[in-house]
Design a protein around this motif. Sequence first.
Motif, PDB file in Angstrom:
ATOM      1  N   HIS A  18     -37.253  -9.744  65.843  1.00  0.00           N
ATOM      2  CA  HIS A  18     -37.861 -11.404  64.641  1.00  0.00           C
ATOM      3  C   HIS A  18     -39.425 -11.241  64.926  1.00  0.00           C
ATOM      4  CE1 HIS A  18     -34.474 -13.007  62.670  1.00  0.00           C
ATOM      5  NE2 HIS A  18     -33.789 -12.289  63.458  1.00  0.00           N
ATOM      6  N   THR A  19     -40.129 -10.611  64.387  1.00  0.00           N
ATOM      7  CA  THR A  19     -41.585 -10.928  64.936  1.00  0.00           C
ATOM      8  C   THR A  19     -42.860 -11.495  63.780  1.00  0.00           C
ATOM      9  OG1 THR A  19     -41.691  -8.225  64.498  1.00  0.00           O
ATOM     10  CG2 THR A  19     -42.472  -9.480  66.332  1.00  0.00           C
ATOM     11  N   PHE A  20     -42.996 -11.555  62.712  1.00  0.00           N
ATOM     12  CA  PHE A  20     -43.412 -12.354  62.076  1.00  0.00           C
ATOM     13  C   PHE A  20     -42.885 -13.661  61.445  1.00  0.00           C
ATOM     14  CE2 PHE A  20     -45.431  -8.373  62.908  1.00  0.00           C
ATOM     15  CZ  PHE A  20     -44.686  -7.566  62.540  1.00  0.00           C
ATOM     16  N   ALA A  21     -43.802 -14.293  60.899  1.00  0.00           N
ATOM     17  CA  ALA A  21     -43.550 -16.331  60.437  1.00  0.00           C
ATOM     18  C   ALA A  21     -43.492 -15.290  58.595  1.00  0.00           C
ATOM     19  CB  ALA A  21     -44.663 -16.862  60.172  1.00  0.00           C
ATOM     20  N   THR A  22     -42.937 -16.167  57.630  1.00  0.00           N
ATOM     21  CA  THR A  22     -43.008 -15.496  56.686  1.00  0.00           C
ATOM     22  C   THR A  22     -42.726 -16.428  55.657  1.00  0.00           C
ATOM     23  OG1 THR A  22     -41.231 -13.253  56.881  1.00  0.00           O
ATOM     24  CG2 THR A  22     -41.418 -14.945  54.764  1.00  0.00           C
ATOM     25  N   TYR A  23     -43.623 -16.694  54.749  1.00  0.00           N
ATOM     26  CA  TYR A  23     -43.810 -17.732  53.865  1.00  0.00           C
ATOM     27  C   TYR A  23     -43.641 -17.530  51.851  1.00  0.00           C
ATOM     28  CZ  TYR A  23     -46.686 -19.677  57.733  1.00  0.00           C
ATOM     29  OH  TYR A  23     -46.765 -20.317  59.081  1.00  0.00           O
ATOM     30  N   LEU A  24     -43.327 -18.075  51.504  1.00  0.00           N
ATOM     31  CA  LEU A  24     -42.904 -18.667  49.955  1.00  0.00           C
ATOM     32  C   LEU A  24     -43.769 -19.029  48.805  1.00  0.00           C
ATOM     33  CD1 LEU A  24     -39.759 -18.397  51.044  1.00  0.00           C
ATOM     34  CD2 LEU A  24     -40.271 -16.222  50.599  1.00  0.00           C
ATOM     35  N   MET A  25     -43.746 -18.752  48.056  1.00  0.00           N
ATOM     36  CA  MET A  25     -43.890 -19.719  46.806  1.00  0.00           C
ATOM     37  C   MET A  25     -43.477 -19.987  45.478  1.00  0.00           C
ATOM     38  SD  MET A  25     -47.548 -20.033  45.178  1.00  0.00           S
ATOM     39  CE  MET A  25     -48.022 -18.765  43.817  1.00  0.00           C
ATOM     40  N   LEU A  26     -42.985 -20.348  45.905  1.00  0.00           N
ATOM     41  CA  LEU A  26     -41.627 -21.205  44.301  1.00  0.00           C
ATOM     42  C   LEU A  26     -42.407 -20.715  42.941  1.00  0.00           C
ATOM     43  CD1 LEU A  26     -39.175 -21.661  45.958  1.00  0.00           C
ATOM     44  CD2 LEU A  26     -39.816 -23.409  44.682  1.00  0.00           C
ATOM     45  N   GLY A  27     -41.541 -20.661  41.920  1.00  0.00           N
ATOM     46  CA  GLY A  27     -42.410 -20.045  40.247  1.00  0.00           C
ATOM     47  C   GLY A  27     -42.441 -21.760  40.297  1.00  0.00           C
ATOM     48  N   GLU A  28     -43.263 -21.741  38.887  1.00  0.00           N
ATOM     49  CA  GLU A  28     -44.199 -22.997  38.293  1.00  0.00           C
ATOM     50  C   GLU A  28     -42.972 -23.545  37.680  1.00  0.00           C
ATOM     51  OE1 GLU A  28     -48.080 -22.092  36.612  1.00  0.00           O
ATOM     52  OE2 GLU A  28     -47.054 -24.367  35.750  1.00  0.00           O
ATOM     53  N   ASN A  29     -42.022 -23.507  37.530  1.00  0.00           N
ATOM     54  CA  ASN A  29     -40.989 -24.569  37.254  1.00  0.00           C
ATOM     55  C   ASN A  29     -39.597 -24.389  37.687  1.00  0.00           C
ATOM     56  OD1 ASN A  29     -42.413 -25.571  34.631  1.00  0.00           O
ATOM     57  ND2 ASN A  29     -41.871 -23.847  34.058  1.00  0.00           N
ATOM     58  N   SER A  30     -39.295 -23.263  39.074  1.00  0.00           N
ATOM     59  CA  SER A  30     -38.530 -23.101  39.715  1.00  0.00           C
ATOM     60  C   SER A  30     -38.198 -24.247  40.533  1.00  0.00           C
ATOM     61  CB  SER A  30     -38.168 -22.260  40.201  1.00  0.00           C
ATOM     62  OG  SER A  30     -39.106 -21.201  40.026  1.00  0.00           O
ATOM     63  N   SER A  31     -36.930 -24.778  41.079  1.00  0.00           N
ATOM     64  CA  SER A  31     -36.093 -25.098  41.640  1.00  0.00           C
ATOM     65  C   SER A  31     -36.166 -25.537  43.377  1.00  0.00           C
ATOM     66  CB  SER A  31     -35.518 -26.220  41.523  1.00  0.00           C
ATOM     67  OG  SER A  31     -34.556 -27.540  42.652  1.00  0.00           O
ATOM     68  N   ILE A  32     -36.345 -25.778  44.418  1.00  0.00           N
ATOM     69  CA  ILE A  32     -35.702 -25.264  45.720  1.00  0.00           C
ATOM     70  C   ILE A  32     -34.304 -25.156  45.864  1.00  0.00           C
ATOM     71  CG2 ILE A  32     -36.567 -26.954  47.075  1.00  0.00           C
ATOM     72  CD1 ILE A  32     -36.729 -23.831  47.836  1.00  0.00           C
ATOM     73  N   GLN A  33     -34.115 -26.227  45.209  1.00  0.00           N
ATOM     74  CA  GLN A  33     -31.939 -26.604  45.269  1.00  0.00           C
ATOM     75  C   GLN A  33     -31.063 -25.298  44.213  1.00  0.00           C
ATOM     76  OE1 GLN A  33     -31.336 -29.038  46.842  1.00  0.00           O
ATOM     77  NE2 GLN A  33     -33.033 -29.659  46.987  1.00  0.00           N
ATOM     78  N   ASP A  34     -31.809 -24.652  44.147  1.00  0.00           N
ATOM     79  CA  ASP A  34     -30.926 -23.398  43.313  1.00  0.00           C
ATOM     80  C   ASP A  34     -30.954 -21.989  44.304  1.00  0.00           C
ATOM     81  OD1 ASP A  34     -33.246 -23.200  40.130  1.00  0.00           O
ATOM     82  OD2 ASP A  34     -31.277 -24.089  41.103  1.00  0.00           O
ATOM     83  N   VAL A  35     -32.172 -22.191  45.193  1.00  0.00           N
ATOM     84  CA  VAL A  35     -31.537 -20.631  46.396  1.00  0.00           C
ATOM     85  C   VAL A  35     -32.017 -21.513  47.778  1.00  0.00           C
ATOM     86  CG1 VAL A  35     -33.756 -19.528  44.825  1.00  0.00           C
ATOM     87  CG2 VAL A  35     -33.578 -21.448  46.768  1.00  0.00           C
ATOM     88  N   ILE A  36     -31.576 -22.682  47.624  1.00  0.00           N
ATOM     89  CA  ILE A  36     -31.171 -23.027  49.615  1.00  0.00           C
ATOM     90  C   ILE A  36     -30.232 -22.253  49.546  1.00  0.00           C
ATOM     91  CG2 ILE A  36     -31.355 -24.956  50.935  1.00  0.00           C
ATOM     92  CD1 ILE A  36     -32.517 -26.792  50.535  1.00  0.00           C
ATOM     93  N   SER A  37     -28.910 -22.266  49.778  1.00  0.00           N
ATOM     94  CA  SER A  37     -28.231 -21.863  49.989  1.00  0.00           C
ATOM     95  C   SER A  37     -27.734 -20.622  49.955  1.00  0.00           C
ATOM     96  CB  SER A  37     -26.517 -22.513  49.352  1.00  0.00           C
ATOM     97  OG  SER A  37     -26.472 -22.382  48.146  1.00  0.00           O
TER      98      SER A  37
END
Lengths: 864, 105
Positions: free
Chosen positions: A291-310
Amino acid sequence: MKTENKKPDKLAEYLLYLTLPESESSFLLGDYEEEFNFLREQKGVLYANIRYWILVLESIPGFIINSFYLGFDMFKNYLKIAVRNIKKQKSYSFINISGLAIGMACCILILLWVRDELSFDRFHKNTDRLYRIVCEMHLGDAVRYTESTPAPLGKALKENFPEIQLSTMYYDIGRANVRRKEKIFREENFGFVERDFFAMFSFPLIKGSINSVFSNPYSVVLSESMADKYFKGEEPIGKTLTIDNQYDVLVTGVMKNFPDNSSIKADFLSPFEIALTEYYGPDMPQNWGSHTFATYLMLGENSSIQDVISNIYNYKKEKIDPESSIRFIIQPLKKIHLYSKHISDSIFSKGDIIYVYLFTALAILILLIACINFMNLITARSGSRLREVGMRKVVGASKRNIVRQFFGETLLLSFLALIISIILVYLILPEFNSLSRKNLSLFSLDNLTVIFWLAGIALLTGIVSGSYPAFFISSFEPVKILKGTISSASRGLRLRTILVISQFTLSIILIIGAIALSGQLDFLRKKDLGYNKDHVISISMSTDAGKRYNLFKKELSRIPGVMNVTGSFSPIVIKQTAISGLGWEGGDPNNTVRFWMEYVDYDYTETLDIKLAEGRSFSKEFSSDITDVCLINEEAVRQMGIESPVGKNFEFDNNILKIVGVMKDFNFNPLHSPVEPIILRFNPSRLSYTHVKIKPDNISAALGLIEKSFKKINPDDIFRYRFVDAYFDLLYRSEQRIKTIFHWSAILGVFISCMGLIGLASYVTQKRTKEIGIRKVLGASETGLMLLMIKEFIIWVIIANLLAWPTAWYAINKLFENFAYRIEAGWMMFIIPGLFALVLAIVTVSVQTIKAVRSKPVDTLRYE
Amino acid sequence: MEYLSRQEEMVLLSVYHLKSDASLVSIRRFLNKQTEKRWSMSSVYIPLDRLKKSAHLDITVGDPTPIRGGRAKKFYHLTDAGIEALEKVQKVHETLWAGLDKLST
């Protein structure tokens, strides 16, 4: 509920009533009430009342401004009287306005700070779609959080979840030397990022285009200030910079400086490939274990984070390794700054949402207290307006007119206070900025919003503070006034007393806190650490310079001002590595003793004047010292539970380490911790610092010569050094900051308390003028009367002290919990503030009462 | 020539649309809904008052009701002058706004 008609809040209705023109008030009040009842039917009384208040408050400014058009002449008269009154009671008005101004200024400063904290990371175009991954690690019973993630994570998530549009890793190497021709500096804020970084975050480019800046893997994008620093006057694009003498990068773009309220800070951005080729191996991209680097994500325009959290949470367990105890949590970018306290490592500074709540509450509290003092003082001095009110009423002013007049006066004072507070804020801001490490400015963003908020504060303050005096004064009856038989009400005396006492209590606590912290910091600075840090400098060495250490040491010993030279892996005042699970001769194989580890050169104990309890230090006389010998300290011996450790061996990692000496305990870590066991291993090939003890008589000359030697041996490196005692002070930076905060808060508290006391004292004195007159007639002396009047106040201050002391005691203990070494809370710490408060109170009250005591009974008893 | 202010125009038009039920409360709710913005009571009342003073609107007073705490209610009606003013504004609008749909293409 429908049958019985409830009424909206009387206070709100009355406030509204005051601002409405006489002829329309009935109809309009009916309209508002109609809305109230409509809302009440929808969602109940409480909701309706809240909405009713909002309806009222948002309408009031409009009606007030409207009334200016209608009644301009009357307004001019009120204004004239208001100004005249301020001039008549100059000192009181001055005290009053400045008290309010100071309260407002504090409130404004705090709110500026809060607004900045809340504004972090909101400036990106895609802020709402940006997230970062936090690793949740389960180690036995404990859970740890870290922002360091496995390298393959971002790409894997992007491929497996259509909701995730872009991803990037982020790596900051901490510090590096950057060189351009002869200019070489130590720089921070290096970021290695993947190509999608610029599409995800809004860090605009001034030169270069997003698509081409990273086409060459060895390129760099500079911030404006860095471009200016290294390429002043030239075109930076196409030129190269050398990093750490290891590799060159081509400048392909220039970006605008990152804003202050960004939790990501970078002055140099380079493609991630460099991180892999120069700092980590090529197999990193597939390594799930590291574990060394930070990771950032960008969601698509109409996506909801709830769908992928679990799914993301369990990703590693499900797709990579079913035994894994690692989970991935998604944290929105907006929350990073304030909600990351639980994450153990973070390259960027963190705030905490708790402070935001705390300081907002503090701001409101300060403003409230300022308002209450303001209110008190006005009411206390209202006696002199009695005749004016009487006359106005006789000539036909309605109660409402009187109330409006006094409200107007208060609002005028309030706005004057606002102007002064703005000036105060402007003056204090530089100091405040250095204290809070921010770059706040009153007019940085949209001016209109700022003006709106400030005017709102002044308005609210004016209304809140003005209400009580306005009602109070307008209720005087003309007949009684003109006849002279007015009796001031004594209600509210108890409330006021409690208020003043609590203000004093708070101030005393703050003063005690300030004294205690000063004492503690002083104590820490002067404490005997078991070694001598005077006149020792630590020079940091890169890997290259470390290889030439012995050469450097030889050169240094030729300099006349140099007394001793040694080297170590960690700084002198703080250690970084600790291990447990060691074995030694005669020891318990299941021991849990934790040893700090340090690698040193010869002369470590001699340079720092560390005393030895047994055995010897490392020495060239013993050729066996080249391999695997160590020193330990007395605390280590105690915890190991062995006798005569010299000559015994440590066993770990297939190594045997012989103990050749025992050092007397010394504080090698900050004084938050007591002395713990430490092992000093002899290893001159793992040194990052050269320590030089200098003769005190000509330090600057010696420093010059030392720098010359360094440059001679390491021409491509930067000479960076620190005095060890300066480094030591740095460790307690946050305590020093808290001390400064306490100092200022104490001064503020004292000032506000005195304000409150002045108000209270003048009120009480006024009430008792007749009593004083009678007593004088009966033969009381002036001194005696003074004592009589002051007596009560003395009792109150003593009560304040008694309340303050236990609270302060508790607070100090809590504050000093972090320290293994602390001062004793002595009696003086409590007595001095108490006496100070007492003297202050006596002086303040005396000034108030002296005039009353000196007045002739003839005047005071005239109307009886 | 005096033009109506934006707010006066919107308030006047609301009175027109609400016909016999044009009171402060109903006009405000109408405007809230139509413009999708929150109008404060004073920002509706003050234009109404000005329009009344400039004789664009006329007032009739309704009965007191318990919902209003026993107070009477004012209803607003367009006067001839009011209708005229609206027609003037409409004409100006038509001239100035003509052909605007071509602007965005």
